[in-house]
Scaffold this active site. Structure first.
Site, PDB file in Angstrom:
ATOM      1  CD  GLU A   1     -16.462  -0.607  -0.042  1.00  0.00           C
ATOM      2  OE1 GLU A   1     -16.103  -0.026   0.810  1.00  0.00           O
ATOM      3  OE2 GLU A   1     -17.282  -1.663   0.072  1.00  0.00           O
TER       4      GLU A   1
ATOM      5  CB  CYS B   1     -17.237  -6.231   4.691  1.00  0.00           C
ATOM      6  SG  CYS B   1     -18.096  -6.146   3.391  1.00  0.00           S
TER       7      CYS B   1
ATOM      8  CG  HIS C   1      -1.523  -3.709  -5.105  1.00  0.00           C
ATOM      9  ND1 HIS C   1      -1.598  -2.635  -6.098  1.00  0.00           N
ATOM     10  CD2 HIS C   1      -1.691  -4.682  -5.377  1.00  0.00           C
ATOM     11  CE1 HIS C   1      -2.148  -3.296  -6.958  1.00  0.00           C
ATOM     12  NE2 HIS C   1      -2.294  -4.494  -6.990  1.00  0.00           N
TER      13      HIS C   1
END
Length: 150
Positions: A136, A25, A75
């Site tokens: 998530e 990550c 986005h």
């Protein structure tokens, strides 16, 4: 007095990277987030009110969450502005990308706290934020409850 909880679900696509993290990550990547927003209150009892029987109109809750969270984060890519990722953020912005700079590591745990603060500020006085669930991935999510944070 009957207190009722209602929940509305939202989805949005957001990218992020965790600066200094020791796993995958640390790389820029994205998630299809699912956000469940639960509020609590008494249904309206005024028979002259067009929203009789509602705690809050789902449309009103949708408007708040879309304006504060979904429309901003969908986005977009989120970076901690207190790290060298700010340079990457600036480069992406010059190329027309939507970037959000926050003052925290953009983990689900920190994002959900940020979302709770934003939503609470916009709710009518008689409605309280009960909890949030930020998913998530299919198997990973963070939860925030007002009772744990009072």
């Amino acid at each position: 007095m009957a207190l009722i909880r209602i929940t509305k679900q939202f989805t949005f696509e957001t990218g992020h990277a965790l600066f200094g993290y020791d796993g995958k990550c640390r790389n820029v990547h994205g998630h299809s987030y699912k956000l469940g927003v639960t509020v609590i209150g008494e249904p309206i009892k005024d028979e002259d009110n067009v929203k009789l029987g509602m705690v809050i109109d789902f449309g009103d809750l949708k408007k708040i969450v879309k304006q504060e969270i979904v429309d901003k984060f969908d986005h977009a890519t989120v970076f901690n502005k207190n790290t060298p990722h700010v340079e990457l953020a600036e480069e992406l912005q010059t190329r027309g990308h939507s970037v959000i700079l926050v003052d925290y590591q953009p983990t689900s745990e920190n994002m959900i706290q940020d979302f709770a603060e934003k939503i609470q500020k916009r709710l009518p006085e008689h409605i309280k934020l009960f909890g949030l669930k930020l998913q998530e991935t299919e198997s990973s999510y963070a939860e925030w409850f007002a009772a744990d944070n009072s």
